[in-house]
Write a protein that holds these residues in place. Structure first.
Motif: not given
Length: 279
Positions: A118-130, A174-189
């Protein structure tokens, strides 16, 4: 959509790609299901129009729905990966499949760009945009920033619904997370980091990663996490592999796609909006 998909990156203003090409091929991965099939078709149409420079697109789906997903090959250039879905565990198994991308994506793949149906791209995007500074970037924020002051009631606090994920994320890692890391539901890994993440979860819970993931609660709110856990693990153990942006310190990248909420259905208004992305 506004309630169920909070926009943490609404002030994102960076639209330029990383100036250098990434040092290996990137595969787009969508883990989908029969319920989201109509959304997936729209998403693939948007990808066909706006994506370039990627090695390919892999759609992972339950094997029981293989006949329906095979039809995608008549319209799109996609790879399919079928997996055995544990009955009643579709949502949390989706997370486990995404975190196991290195086990089934094409050999030689260096990075995975995880996307939703349910994620719809609306801008031209390449791997380098991430990527930024020649690394995949990750947008995050502090957990404390999810608690704000009510402007209409001085002294009162507004606590974001996203705070509910801190406890389950800590239990998973198993540890308290330092930061909240789901600000975008798309991720380059980087693909090689996924095995390290799964091994960490196995060491914490003393059982196979998939078995532990699907032993959780599938109903809302689930007690198995995806981006909040992976991001916090990478922030703690592999921070140097990413460029980190904090939403409290703009500028940071804009979201190049529109995130919808599949459970709400494709209304006429939503369809009109998506058609605008394809115009």
């Amino acid at each position: 959509t506004i309630v169920n998909v909070p926009n943490h990156v609404k002030d994102g203003s960076m639209t330029d790609p990383n100036p250098n090409k990434l040092d290996g091929p990137t595969e787009v991965l969508i883990v989908s299901c029969a319920r989201d099939f109509a959304w997936l078709v729209w998403a693939l149409r948007c990808m066909a129009k706006h994506l370039s420079g990627f090695q390919g697109i892999t759609v992972a789906h339950p094997r029981v729905d293989a006949e329906r997903f095979e039809r995608l090959k008549d319209q799109f250039n996609v790879r399919l990966h079928g997996y055995h879905e544990v009955p009643g565990k579709g949502h949390i198994q989706h997370m486990a499949v995404m975190a196991s991308a290195d086990t089934f994506l094409p050999p030689g793949t260096k990075y995975v760009l995880t996307c939703d149906s349910d994620g719809m791209f609306f801008l031209p995007s390449t791997p380098e945009h991430y990527a930024w500074n020649d690394k995949p970037y990750w947008i995050m924020r502090s957990w404390d920033s999810l608690i704000t002051t009510d402007p209409g009631n001085p002294g009162a606090r507004i606590i974001s619904d996203n705070m509910q994920w801190r406890g389950p994320t800590a239990a998973q890692l198993g540890f308290d997370p330092e930061v909240f890391t789901m600000c975008m539901n798309i991720q380059l890994i980087p693909l090689d980091l996924l095995l390290a993440y799964r091994v960490h979860i196995e060491n914490v819970h003393h059982q196979n990663f998939l078995n532990w993931m699907v032993s959780g609660r599938n109903e809302f709110p689930p007690d198995r996490m995806d981006f909040t856990a992976m991001g916090a693990y990478f922030f703690k153990h592999h921070r140097e592999r990413f460029h980190w942006f904090d939403v409290s310190s703009p500028p940071y990248p804009a979201d190049r796609k529109r995130a919808f909420w599949s459970w709400g259905g494709i209304t006429p208004q939503i369809q009109k909006e998506i058609e605008g992305f394809l115009a």
